[in-house]
Design an enzyme around this catalytic site. Structure first.
Site, short mmCIF file in Angstrom:
data_model
loop_
_atom_site.label_atom_id
_atom_site.label_comp_id
_atom_site.label_asym_id
_atom_site.label_seq_id
_atom_site.Cartn_x
_atom_site.Cartn_y
_atom_site.Cartn_z
N GLN A 126 0.83 -1.20 0.00
CA GLN A 126 0.00 0.00 0.00
C GLN A 126 0.86 1.26 0.00
O GLN A 126 1.53 1.57 0.99
CB GLN A 126 -0.91 -0.01 1.23
CG GLN A 126 -1.85 1.18 1.36
CD GLN A 126 -2.73 1.06 2.59
OE1 GLN A 126 -2.45 0.31 3.52
NE2 GLN A 126 -3.82 1.80 2.61
N GLY A 127 0.86 1.99 -1.09
CA GLY A 127 1.65 3.22 -1.22
C GLY A 127 0.83 4.45 -0.88
O GLY A 127 0.55 5.27 -1.76
N SER A 129 0.95 6.25 2.87
CA SER A 129 1.63 7.13 3.82
C SER A 129 2.96 7.64 3.27
O SER A 129 3.67 6.96 2.53
CB SER A 129 1.88 6.40 5.14
OG SER A 129 0.67 6.06 5.77
N GLU A 244 -10.62 -1.78 4.70
CA GLU A 244 -9.50 -2.17 5.55
C GLU A 244 -9.93 -2.22 7.01
O GLU A 244 -9.59 -3.15 7.75
CB GLU A 244 -8.34 -1.18 5.38
CG GLU A 244 -7.14 -1.47 6.27
CD GLU A 244 -6.07 -0.39 6.21
OE1 GLU A 244 -4.94 -0.66 6.65
OE2 GLU A 244 -6.35 0.72 5.73
N SER A 381 -4.85 6.32 12.69
CA SER A 381 -4.52 6.32 14.11
C SER A 381 -5.77 6.42 14.98
O SER A 381 -6.85 6.81 14.52
CB SER A 381 -3.57 7.48 14.43
OG SER A 381 -4.26 8.72 14.30
N GLU A 383 -6.49 8.58 17.20
CA GLU A 383 -6.99 9.96 17.25
C GLU A 383 -7.84 10.26 16.02
O GLU A 383 -8.91 10.90 16.12
CB GLU A 383 -5.82 10.94 17.35
CG GLU A 383 -5.05 10.88 18.65
CD GLU A 383 -4.10 9.69 18.75
OE1 GLU A 383 -3.59 9.43 19.83
OE2 GLU A 383 -3.89 9.02 17.72
#
Length: 396
Positions: A126-127, A129, A244, A381, A383
């Protein structure tokens, strides 16, 4: 309290269990029961076995090579293979880019990519981040510029899981630098053997190297590698991330490991009696088991809602948030059971750990604990998930 399954669904569960018993090598099961990551060969062998049965893409409809299972059968399947435990199906292909391709791709893309995903001929990573675009994914700076009959991609991706094993990568790249952040991104399918693609491993806190940096330096791809419409990649990325997060709760995996932990705690003697008889430990274990049942029921509701509406449900963020917390707490219990045997004792010459002071499963506990610190970060994340819940579910 158990979930109520029909007799046909229970028969299906038994069929899955028998398949696992017949096809999962004991060496792989034993290796993974200690929360050790599977080797590449273990993953490939298992996916090939599943593919021979038509089960390697369990969430795909029949017309694209999947079994066409409903939400309940999908849930049963993942629960059983995770609890076995068996290697994960490579979700970057089956659960992420595969659904993007058969939902938004061309007929030619479907014909070319989907069969290769099913057999793991294409191992995807997975490209998404980047060094400056993690939780704020829309800040990607990797760019793609149209050049004749193709595109030229330049940029850097990071935290790319299994890029060192993969031969394909799906990439978010900025194609309109003047548009708003979310509106100028496109979605590309990139062969990692192309000139200009390079991978550099990153060692993580557990000592492994499963994540990587990926550099794309003047990588030329054909126009056919663009999925859907130009500058609509953000929409496809949101669709992918919803898929996901549905599977990221890993109920079956947590259940299987809790059963292992309960058994080990019954054998582990602490202060003259089995650890399972210590009230504080037993309370923590029971609390996790009860919460896992609640998570299981929530997963079923979310999957059923997605199946009825035909699109990802924002409640997947709840699954991600709670599932990550439970996986981390589970490894904390595992480490507690291992106790002093989890310490890496040095050889006499001080060159490194020899493992003879404790059993193999205890040696694996620290790495499992440290590795699971990542689950509250990847896939969005904690958060970020709370912000999504506040906005999309609570309307705040």
């Amino acid at each position: 309290m158990d979930l109520n399954f029909t007799p046909e669904e229970e028969t299906f569960r038994q069929e899955i269990r028998q398949f696992i018993a017949d096809n999962l090598p004991e060496e792989t099961r034993r290796h993974m029961s200690q929360l050790r990551p599977p080797t590449r060969d273990m993953v490939h062998q298992w996916v090939q076995a599943l593919a021979s049965r038509g089960w390697s893409c369990p969430r795909w409809p029949v017309e694209y090579g999947g079994p066409g299972w409903d939400a309940v059968r999908q849930y049963i399947f993942f629960e059983e293979i995770q609890a076995a435990p068996s290697p994960d199906i490579v979700s970057f292909g089956t659960n992420m880019v595969g659904p993007v391709i058969f939902t938004f791709g061309t007929e030619a893309q479907k014909a070319h990519y989907l069969p290769k995903i099913a057999t793991l001929e294409h191992w995807w990573c997975q490209g998404f981040s980047e060094p400056g675009a993690g939780s704020d994914l829309a800040a990607v700076r990797t760019k793609a510029v149209r050049d004749g009959d193709g595109w030229v991609i330049d940029g850097q991706k990071t935290w790319t899981t299994y890029a060192h094993r993969a031969n394909m990568i799906f990439v978010l790249a900025r194609t309109d630098p003047h548009a708003k952040k979310q509106e100028g991104i496109s979605f590309f399918l990139v062969d990692m053997s192309l000139p200009g693609v390079s991978v550099r491993p990153i060692q993580t806190i557990d000592g492994d190297r499963e994540i990587n940096e990926v550099f794309l330096d003047n990588v030329r791809v054909p126009a056919s590698c663009l999925v859907g419409e130009e500058n609509k990649g953000w929409d496809y990325a949101k669709f992918l991330l919803g898929n996901e997060r549905t599977g990221i709760a890993r109920v079956g995996m947590t259940r299987g490991r809790l059963q292992m932990i309960e058994q080990l705690a019954a054998e582990r003697i602490v202060d003259g009696r089995p650890l399972i008889e210590h009230a504080r430990f037993r309370d923590r274990l029971t609390e996790l088991q009860v919460e896992l049942k609640a998570l299981e029921m929530t997963v079923m509701r979310v999957l059923s809602a997605e199946q009825a509406k035909g699109k990802p449900n924002p409640a997947t963020s709840v699954l991600k948030l709670v599932g990550a917390d439970m996986q981390q707490r589970m490894t904390e219990l595992y480490l507690q059971v291992a106790g002093e045997d989890a310490v890496a004792w040095p050889d006499q010459d001080g060159t490194g750990p020899n493992g003879i002071m404790g059993p193999d499963w205890a040696d694996a506990a620290p790495a499992a604990y440290f590795n699971m610190r990542k689950v509250s970060i990847y896939g969005g994340s904690t958060e970020v998930q709370k912000n999504i819940i506040a906005k999309a579910i609570l309307g705040l």
